[in-house]
Design an enzyme around this catalytic site. Structure first.
Site, PDB file in Angstrom:
ATOM      1  N   SER A 100       0.738  -1.097   0.269  1.00  0.00           N
ATOM      2  CA  SER A 100       0.001   0.050  -0.027  1.00  0.00           C
ATOM      3  C   SER A 100       0.877   1.238   0.038  1.00  0.00           C
ATOM      4  O   SER A 100       0.215   2.243  -0.501  1.00  0.00           O
ATOM      5  CB  SER A 100      -0.847   0.087   1.247  1.00  0.00           C
ATOM      6  N   GLY A 132      -2.036  -4.547   1.239  1.00  0.00           N
ATOM      7  CA  GLY A 132      -2.187  -5.575   1.966  1.00  0.00           C
ATOM      8  C   GLY A 132      -1.317  -6.759   1.562  1.00  0.00           C
ATOM      9  O   GLY A 132      -1.232  -7.766   2.233  1.00  0.00           O
ATOM     10  N   ASN A 148       3.712  -5.346   5.879  1.00  0.00           N
ATOM     11  CA  ASN A 148       2.676  -6.239   6.055  1.00  0.00           C
ATOM     12  C   ASN A 148       3.337  -7.542   6.923  1.00  0.00           C
ATOM     13  O   ASN A 148       2.495  -7.866   7.788  1.00  0.00           O
ATOM     14  CB  ASN A 148       1.692  -6.593   5.058  1.00  0.00           C
ATOM     15  N   ASP A 163      -5.033   6.866   9.981  1.00  0.00           N
ATOM     16  CA  ASP A 163      -4.588   5.510  10.360  1.00  0.00           C
ATOM     17  C   ASP A 163      -3.307   5.210  11.202  1.00  0.00           C
ATOM     18  O   ASP A 163      -2.917   4.421  11.792  1.00  0.00           O
ATOM     19  CB  ASP A 163      -4.751   4.397   9.306  1.00  0.00           C
ATOM     20  N   HIS A 176       0.143   5.131   7.015  1.00  0.00           N
ATOM     21  CA  HIS A 176       0.167   5.475   5.782  1.00  0.00           C
ATOM     22  C   HIS A 176       0.463   6.983   5.569  1.00  0.00           C
ATOM     23  O   HIS A 176      -0.426   7.696   6.371  1.00  0.00           O
ATOM     24  CB  HIS A 176      -0.870   5.295   4.707  1.00  0.00           C
TER      25      HIS A 176
END
Length: 228
Positions: free
Chosen positions: A46, A83, A111, A199, A202
């Protein structure tokens, strides 16, 4: 007709030298030909895909613009999948590496880290990706991350060592930490709100711009390696 005495007539070699000098002056005044376009595959998750950002404000389009602003003729291909783990990147590598690809940015591992996967697995997947690039004689910029202490010092030590170790083993260029430029600005007022999305994982568009400004010269060096 006025004849030049023989002793004063320029010899053929001298005429050639004068002609070559004139041509050199003409060509030096002409604009340099555009460098051949280099295609760079940005293989990632991402952080590469531009998760949560409007089109044109993610890592790939901002880096593409940075390179153009610095005179580089580059096609930067966005192969970021939100992801994705290193295993996912490895699984889709063969069809991502199309014949026109000249170099690769590998930005995977985030991840794996968030899921607490065994760093040995992460290292093995990244090594397979670097081996595939080596077989195709593709230069690589490997982008690392620094693990938090959530999983203990052993995990952090093992994870953080993956990227410099592999870069050295396979002769890849290294960006030690994708977030290093943002970490250096954490003392600025409202830094997290400015540079990160809500979040907390990011980067915002402004954060991406800071990262691109920091990483741009390394990507530019990768492009030059591809041209060589």
């Amino acid at each position: 007709m006025h004849l030049v005495p023989l002793s004063f007539r320029p010899r053929y070699g001298a005429l050639c030298a004068m002609r070559n000098m004139a041509l050199a002056l003409v060509f030096s005044a002409m604009p340099a030909a555009a460098a051949e376009e280099v295609t760079v595959l940005a293989l990632g998750d991402s952080l590469t895909a531009g998760y949560g950002l409007p089109e044109g404000e993610g890592f790939v389009p901002q880096m593409q613009q940075w390179l153009r602003d610095h005179g580089e003729s580059v096609a930067l291909v966005n192969a970021g999948v939100s992801g994705d783990t290193t295993a996912g990147g490895r699984a889709r590598l063969d069809w991502s590496l199309t014949p026109e690809v000249d170099a690769m940015i590998v930005n995977l591992g985030g991840n794996d880290m968030l899921r607490g996967l065994d760093p040995a697995l992460t290292r093995g997947n990244l090594e397979a990706i670097l081996k595939a690039a080596e077989e195709r004689d593709l230069p690589v910029l490997l982008v690392g991350l620094a693990a938090p202490g959530n999983y203990g010092p052993d995990f952090k030590r093992s994870f953080d060592a993956i990227f410099p170790g592999l870069a050295q083993s396979y002769g890849a260029d290294l960006e030690p930490n994708f977030f290093a430029a943002l970490a250096a600005r954490l003392d600025e007022p409202d830094a997290r709100q400015r540079y990160m999305q809500p979040d907390g994982i990011h980067p915002s568009a402004e954060g991406v711009a800071v990262i691109v400004e920091e990483m741009g010269p390394r990507v530019q060096a990768l492009v030059e390696r591809a041209r060589q």
